[in-house]
Design an enzyme around this catalytic site. Structure first.
Site, PDB file in Angstrom:
ATOM      1  N   GLY A   1       1.094  -1.450  -0.253  1.00 24.51           N
ATOM      2  CA  GLY A   1      -0.157   0.005  -0.121  1.00 24.51           C
ATOM      3  C   GLY A   1       0.889   1.459   0.334  1.00 24.51           C
ATOM      4  N   SER A   2       1.112   1.957   1.347  1.00 22.19           N
ATOM      5  CA  SER A   2       1.896   3.254   1.330  1.00 22.19           C
ATOM      6  C   SER A   2       3.198   2.547   0.426  1.00 22.19           C
ATOM      7  CB  SER A   2       2.723   3.327   2.628  1.00 22.19           C
ATOM      8  OG  SER A   2       1.161   4.020   3.335  1.00 22.19           O
TER       9      SER A   2
ATOM     10  N   ILE B   1      -9.156  -0.435  -4.887  1.00 24.79           N
ATOM     11  CA  ILE B   1      -9.292  -0.327  -6.802  1.00 24.79           C
ATOM     12  C   ILE B   1     -10.800   0.306  -6.865  1.00 24.79           C
ATOM     13  CG2 ILE B   1      -8.856  -0.506  -8.668  1.00 24.79           C
ATOM     14  CD1 ILE B   1      -6.159  -0.986  -6.835  1.00 24.79           C
TER      15      ILE B   1
ATOM     16  N   GLN C   1     -21.659  32.408  20.770  1.00 26.83           N
ATOM     17  CA  GLN C   1     -20.601  32.175  20.690  1.00 26.83           C
ATOM     18  C   GLN C   1     -19.521  30.835  20.647  1.00 26.83           C
ATOM     19  OE1 GLN C   1     -17.069  34.218  23.562  1.00 26.83           O
ATOM     20  NE2 GLN C   1     -17.069  35.739  21.758  1.00 26.83           N
TER      21      GLN C   1
ATOM     22  N   GLY D   1     -26.091  18.859  16.740  1.00 32.20           N
ATOM     23  CA  GLY D   1     -26.018  17.710  18.087  1.00 32.20           C
ATOM     24  C   GLY D   1     -26.887  17.012  16.717  1.00 32.20           C
TER      25      GLY D   1
ATOM     26  N   GLU E   1      -4.849   7.556  -2.013  1.00 27.24           N
ATOM     27  CA  GLU E   1      -3.788   8.006  -3.224  1.00 27.24           C
ATOM     28  C   GLU E   1      -2.543   8.795  -1.967  1.00 27.24           C
ATOM     29  OE1 GLU E   1      -5.129  10.724  -6.089  1.00 27.24           O
ATOM     30  OE2 GLU E   1      -6.582   9.800  -6.819  1.00 27.24           O
TER      31      GLU E   1
ATOM     32  N   GLU F   1       0.163  10.218   5.778  1.00 28.91           N
ATOM     33  CA  GLU F   1       2.064   9.860   6.964  1.00 28.91           C
ATOM     34  C   GLU F   1       2.115  10.058   5.333  1.00 28.91           C
ATOM     35  OE1 GLU F   1      -1.378   8.170   7.751  1.00 28.91           O
ATOM     36  OE2 GLU F   1      -1.245   9.665   9.906  1.00 28.91           O
TER      37      GLU F   1
HETATM   38  N1  CAA Z   1       8.018  11.672  -9.909  1.00 31.19           N
HETATM   39  C1  CAA Z   1       8.949  11.120 -10.227  1.00 31.19           C
HETATM   40  N2  CAA Z   1      10.556  10.225  -9.514  1.00 31.19           N
HETATM   41  C2  CAA Z   1      10.545   9.886  -8.428  1.00 31.19           C
HETATM   42  C3  CAA Z   1       8.822  10.682  -7.688  1.00 31.19           C
HETATM   43  C4  CAA Z   1       8.156  11.317  -8.685  1.00 31.19           C
HETATM   44  N3  CAA Z   1       7.292  11.671  -7.539  1.00 31.19           N
HETATM   45  N4  CAA Z   1       9.671  10.134  -6.756  1.00 31.19           N
HETATM   46  C5  CAA Z   1      10.262   8.932  -6.351  1.00 31.19           C
HETATM   47  N5  CAA Z   1      10.446   8.704  -7.651  1.00 31.19           N
HETATM   48  C6  CAA Z   1      11.729   8.390  -7.916  1.00 31.19           C
HETATM   49  C7  CAA Z   1      13.189   8.418  -7.107  1.00 31.19           C
HETATM   50  O1  CAA Z   1      13.617   9.597  -8.247  1.00 31.19           O
HETATM   51  C8  CAA Z   1      13.871   7.065  -7.676  1.00 31.19           C
HETATM   52  O2  CAA Z   1      14.544   6.710  -8.851  1.00 31.19           O
HETATM   53  P1  CAA Z   1      16.230   6.475  -8.605  1.00 31.19           P
HETATM   54  O3  CAA Z   1      15.648   4.830  -8.626  1.00 31.19           O
HETATM   55  O4  CAA Z   1      16.218   6.645 -10.469  1.00 31.19           O
HETATM   56  O5  CAA Z   1      16.633   6.968  -7.950  1.00 31.19           O
HETATM   57  C9  CAA Z   1      12.816   5.992  -7.325  1.00 31.19           C
HETATM   58  O6  CAA Z   1      11.891   6.759  -7.592  1.00 31.19           O
HETATM   59  C10 CAA Z   1      12.554   5.322  -6.233  1.00 31.19           C
HETATM   60  O7  CAA Z   1      12.281   7.029  -5.029  1.00 31.19           O
HETATM   61  P2  CAA Z   1      11.835   6.273  -3.745  1.00 31.19           P
HETATM   62  O8  CAA Z   1      13.150   6.130  -3.303  1.00 31.19           O
HETATM   63  O9  CAA Z   1      11.722   7.299  -2.949  1.00 31.19           O
HETATM   64  O10 CAA Z   1      11.273   5.359  -3.473  1.00 31.19           O
HETATM   65  P3  CAA Z   1      10.743   4.592  -2.659  1.00 31.19           P
HETATM   66  O11 CAA Z   1      10.551   3.134  -1.778  1.00 31.19           O
HETATM   67  O12 CAA Z   1      11.356   5.432  -1.008  1.00 31.19           O
HETATM   68  O13 CAA Z   1       8.698   5.394  -1.791  1.00 31.19           O
HETATM   69  C11 CAA Z   1       6.716   6.845  -1.899  1.00 31.19           C
HETATM   70  C12 CAA Z   1       8.295   7.323  -2.275  1.00 31.19           C
HETATM   71  C13 CAA Z   1       6.935   8.371  -1.849  1.00 31.19           C
HETATM   72  C14 CAA Z   1       6.835   6.256   0.200  1.00 31.19           C
HETATM   73  C15 CAA Z   1       5.878   6.089  -2.240  1.00 31.19           C
HETATM   74  O14 CAA Z   1       6.412   4.598  -2.632  1.00 31.19           O
HETATM   75  C16 CAA Z   1       4.513   6.537  -2.742  1.00 31.19           C
HETATM   76  O15 CAA Z   1       4.148   7.827  -2.324  1.00 31.19           O
HETATM   77  N6  CAA Z   1       3.629   5.903  -1.477  1.00 31.19           N
HETATM   78  C17 CAA Z   1       2.322   5.628  -0.975  1.00 31.19           C
HETATM   79  C18 CAA Z   1       1.584   5.066  -2.767  1.00 31.19           C
HETATM   80  C19 CAA Z   1       0.157   5.986  -2.700  1.00 31.19           C
HETATM   81  O16 CAA Z   1       0.269   6.749  -2.928  1.00 31.19           O
HETATM   82  N7  CAA Z   1      -0.763   4.921  -2.948  1.00 31.19           N
HETATM   83  C20 CAA Z   1      -2.055   5.147  -3.623  1.00 31.19           C
HETATM   84  C21 CAA Z   1      -2.851   4.048  -4.358  1.00 31.19           C
HETATM   85  S1  CAA Z   1      -3.681   5.128  -5.736  1.00 31.19           S
HETATM   86  C22 CAA Z   1      -5.366   5.346  -4.420  1.00 31.19           C
HETATM   87  O17 CAA Z   1      -5.372   5.317  -3.173  1.00 31.19           O
HETATM   88  C23 CAA Z   1      -6.435   5.964  -5.545  1.00 31.19           C
HETATM   89  C24 CAA Z   1      -7.393   5.164  -5.059  1.00 31.19           C
HETATM   90  O18 CAA Z   1      -8.432   4.320  -5.013  1.00 31.19           O
HETATM   91  C25 CAA Z   1      -8.923   7.009  -4.977  1.00 31.19           C
END
Ligand code: CAA
Length: 387
Positions: free
Chosen positions: A138-139, A164, A287, A348, A372, A376
């Site tokens: 997930g995260s 999804i 108030q 209420g 999304e 956190e």
């Molecule tokens: N844009 C472009 N590239 C990016 C980026 C960005 N915003 N963020 C990271 N990258 C790139 C990094 O530069 C890195 O590249 P290299 O390997 O070339 O160095 C690569 O991606 C890996 O980056 P990180 O090491 O920072 O990745 P991480 O594993 O630490 O994860 C995170 C970062 C921000 C925690 C990410 O995992 C994240 O966003 N997690 C949350 C996922 C999420 O939002 N899920 C929601 C699902 S959709 C949903 O909920 C929809 C719905 O149904 C309504």
């Protein structure tokens, strides 16, 4: 260099965009608001609202004119989501996910893929979906297990996706799968467009949710699903970045949904407090209630400024967009939660029953802090930008 040192990004709506906003507002007030309680109670996807949004070109808002869209940009889409969410958050999610689930194609898709599929989305013939999350990812979006193996003319996908949105109603799903054969976390993944009628694809389960009940959320399964090479989005192996680039923009849609919920709850509570009397006067003259309403309105207005600024950054391709969209999603959704809890308090006992809309708004607000990217995760994105 801080964003402010670059000077303020200007934002505002043109006359054409204000007209569009007024049209969406009219639909929301006149046609969607009267349906909101029933949509929530039934827990069913409102096909009539989908139809209404398609007929009025609201589903065309995220798209360029070349693909049948309105070509009016991100801020306009955000404003439309906000207007619909004031009335019905589940209905607003139809547009927000239309944006999310087509962003990978719009940002990274080939010209051929864009020309083939974007007009179907813009016309509302297809609804979109974004399938990244999994039962154990997930995260930590890099920990996917759904995999794709190259075969003659395309790929075979196997695995499962969880949580999804639009499961069962989407025309096609953007699916992220591991393509380098490595164990997670490999991040060697690729984005694919899987059409809903692909053999081996199934919606295995639909969730029963606390809120956002008019929007289907489900588990997808892939059993040797064939995806042609033409449906690969972006480069093979670049899927993680396709997902991150998408979320940098799509989080604005969830922020807008949260903002609309907050404004809808504030407006309802303020109107109620004008009419409801206690101790010989309308409670908005007490108030204790006045201060609550003042804080609700102030926080919602502040959230709007942050969101519109972030949306303008998307429209201007500013480099700090990712940080701003994370801040907007974080601040708008926390505002929606706090404001809706206060709206229930203003009403209420009436606030706690389904005859009045604020308990629904409170339940809907909770999800905006989770999907999304949990709040956190938004703090991780903002925090990393400060290192
Ligand atoms: N844009 C472009 N590239 C990016 C980026 C960005 N915003 N963020 C990271 N990258 C790139 C990094 O530069 C890195 O590249 P290299 O390997 O070339 O160095 C690569 O991606 C890996 O980056 P990180 O090491 O920072 O990745 P991480 O594993 O630490 O994860 C995170 C970062 C921000 C925690 C990410 O995992 C994240 O966003 N997690 C949350 C996922 C999420 O939002 N899920 C929601 C699902 S959709 C949903 O909920 C929809 C719905 O149904 C309504």
């Amino acid at each position: 260099m801080s964003a402010l040192a670059d000077g303020p990004v200007r934002y505002g709506l043109t006359q054409e965009q204000r007209d569009l906003r007024d049209m969406v507002r009219e639909l929301a007030v006149g046609r969607i608001a009267p349906r909101a309680a029933a949509i929530d109670a039934a827990g069913e996807f409102p096909q009539d609202v989908r139809q209404l949004l398609a007929e009025h070109d609201v589903l065309a808002l995220p798209f360029a004119e070349a693909y049948g869209g309105t070509g009016t940009g991100t801020l306009m889409t955000v404003v439309a989501i906000e207007e619909i969410a004031k009335a019905c958050a589940s209905s607003a999610l139809i547009l927000a996910v239309h944006d999310l689930g087509t962003l990978p194609i719009r940002i990274d898709g080939s010209d051929e893929l864009k020309a083939r599929v974007l007009p179907k989305y813009a016309a509302g013939e297809w609804l979109a979906a974004f399938a990244l999350s999994e039962p154990d990812a997930g995260s930590d979006a890099g920990a996917l297990r759904t995999n794709a193996v190259a075969v003659d003319g395309g790929w075979r996908l196997n695995g499962a996706k969880n949580w999804i949105t639009n499961a069962g109603v989407a025309g096609a799903y953007v699916v992220f799968a591991v393509t380098d054969g490595a164990a997670p976390p490999s991040r060697g993944m690729t984005a694919f467009l899987v059409e809903a009628d692909a053999p081996g694809f199934a919606v295995a389960k639909l969730e029963h949710k606390m809120g956002m009940r008019g929007s289907p959320t489900g588990q997808l399964t892939f059993d040797d699903v064939f995806v042609p090479d033409g449906n690969v989005i972006g480069s093979v192996g670049d899927g993680f970045k396709v997902a991150m680039r998408t979320l940098d923009r799509s989080r604005l849609g969830i922020a807008a949904q949260a903002l609309g919920i907050a404004q809808g709850a504030t407006d309802y509570a303020a109107a109620y407090a004008r009419e409801r009397t206690a101790f010989g006067k309308p409670i908005n003259q007490l108030q204790a209630i006045q201060f609550k309403l003042a804080d609700m309105e102030t926080r919602t207005a502040a959230a709007r400024e942050l969101l519109y600024r972030a949306a303008a950054k998307a429209d201007h391709d500013e480099p700090d967009l990712g940080k701003y969209s994370a801040m907007a999603k974080l601040f708008c959704s926390d505002t929606a939660m706090d404001v809706t809890v206060e709206a229930v308090q203003v009403l209420g006992g009436y606030g706690y029953v389904t005859e009045y809309p604020v308990e629904r708004m409170m339940r809907d607000a909770k999800l905006t802090q989770i999907y999304e990217g949990t709040n956190e995760i938004q703090r991780v994105v903002v925090g990393r930008s400060l290192r």
